[in-house]
Write a protein that holds these residues in place. Sequence first.
Motif, PDB file in Angstrom:
ATOM      1  N   ALA A 112     -18.372   1.319  39.041  1.00  0.00           N
ATOM      2  CA  ALA A 112     -17.497   1.483  39.980  1.00  0.00           C
ATOM      3  C   ALA A 112     -17.742   0.581  41.343  1.00  0.00           C
ATOM      4  O   ALA A 112     -17.219  -0.487  41.768  1.00  0.00           O
ATOM      5  CB  ALA A 112     -16.884   2.735  40.429  1.00  0.00           C
ATOM      6  N   VAL A 134      -8.654   1.803  39.896  1.00  0.00           N
ATOM      7  CA  VAL A 134      -9.630   1.699  39.118  1.00  0.00           C
ATOM      8  C   VAL A 134      -9.329   2.526  37.732  1.00  0.00           C
ATOM      9  O   VAL A 134      -8.740   3.546  38.153  1.00  0.00           O
ATOM     10  CB  VAL A 134     -10.966   2.263  39.676  1.00  0.00           C
ATOM     11  CG1 VAL A 134     -12.098   2.502  38.542  1.00  0.00           C
ATOM     12  CG2 VAL A 134     -11.139   1.101  40.822  1.00  0.00           C
ATOM     13  N   GLN A 180     -12.866   8.731  41.911  1.00  0.00           N
ATOM     14  CA  GLN A 180     -12.406   8.258  42.768  1.00  0.00           C
ATOM     15  C   GLN A 180     -13.051   8.449  44.384  1.00  0.00           C
ATOM     16  O   GLN A 180     -12.891   7.635  45.207  1.00  0.00           O
ATOM     17  CB  GLN A 180     -11.017   9.150  42.999  1.00  0.00           C
ATOM     18  CG  GLN A 180     -10.020   8.565  44.143  1.00  0.00           C
ATOM     19  CD  GLN A 180      -8.748   9.153  43.844  1.00  0.00           C
ATOM     20  OE1 GLN A 180      -8.248   9.359  42.742  1.00  0.00           O
ATOM     21  NE2 GLN A 180      -7.855   9.013  44.688  1.00  0.00           N
ATOM     22  N   THR A 204     -14.959   5.331  44.498  1.00  0.00           N
ATOM     23  CA  THR A 204     -14.095   3.820  44.659  1.00  0.00           C
ATOM     24  C   THR A 204     -13.103   4.164  46.064  1.00  0.00           C
ATOM     25  O   THR A 204     -12.913   2.913  46.487  1.00  0.00           O
ATOM     26  CB  THR A 204     -12.960   3.856  43.521  1.00  0.00           C
ATOM     27  OG1 THR A 204     -12.146   4.849  43.401  1.00  0.00           O
ATOM     28  CG2 THR A 204     -13.684   3.776  42.140  1.00  0.00           C
ATOM     29  N   THR A 229      -7.250   6.144  41.185  1.00  0.00           N
ATOM     30  CA  THR A 229      -8.270   6.110  39.936  1.00  0.00           C
ATOM     31  C   THR A 229      -7.946   7.126  38.807  1.00  0.00           C
ATOM     32  O   THR A 229      -7.320   8.094  39.097  1.00  0.00           O
ATOM     33  CB  THR A 229      -9.864   6.515  40.395  1.00  0.00           C
ATOM     34  OG1 THR A 229     -10.237   5.638  41.472  1.00  0.00           O
ATOM     35  CG2 THR A 229     -10.850   6.437  39.359  1.00  0.00           C
TER      36      THR A 229
END
Length: 249
Positions: free
Chosen positions: A61, A72, A96, A99, A103
């Motif tokens: 990631a 993502v 998540q 990121t 996600t």
Amino acid sequence: MSYTAGILYPGYSAEDDYPTLERLLGDGIRLPLVHTLMREDAHRVDALLDIGSDDVLADGARQLLEHRVQSVIWACTSGSFVFGWRGAREQVEKLQAVTGLPTSSTSFAFVNAAAGLGLRRVAVAATYPDDVAAKFVEFLQAAGLEVVRLSSRGIITAAEVGTLERGEVLEFAAANDDDRADALLMPDTALHTAAWLSDLEDRLGKPVLTANQVSAWEALRLAGDRAVHDGLGTLFREGTGGERNASPE
């Protein structure tokens, strides 16, 4: 509008489906891909738990964020559903947190795609061994879907799955459909299908959801794309982007 949806992909097998999907989706769509670590290429529970582990996904990631993605997706069905519903949800939540972006994973992409098309009963044509394929069925059932038929091809490695050609994929789908099913699901991101989505649906006469297809659809949905895209199956043409409210129990 332009959308950049990031793909985390384990190892090497059918990753070239994503450039194909990007080309078919047309201008304004980018699907940058980062390969995540695969210590062992095996559709075996212990290997899959490692493939989908927190550290492996976090490393991928962080690389993917360099592409300025808007969403993502962990593009690995077996490396998500093998954790069970609660575990797969925790996997996405932890990813998540790394990121900071919308996600998801391929397993949730399948249930959200089914919800978007209003599907209730499905058949599954899995390339996995029986025990792994059965865990995908359990995941779908947790989402409230009825699986009327399960077929498994028993292939151990993603690399071997990636060698299946158009004729073999179409025959595998046709041989394992069921008249009671609203759609056929083919749940392995190691399986090439992107160039043959229309062929698959023409052959079966119903929606066919494949792992790389639903992964791209989910990632683009999370990035904000709500456009209709032709040539990529019923999902990209008619999927509403709804999410299924499912119980993890």
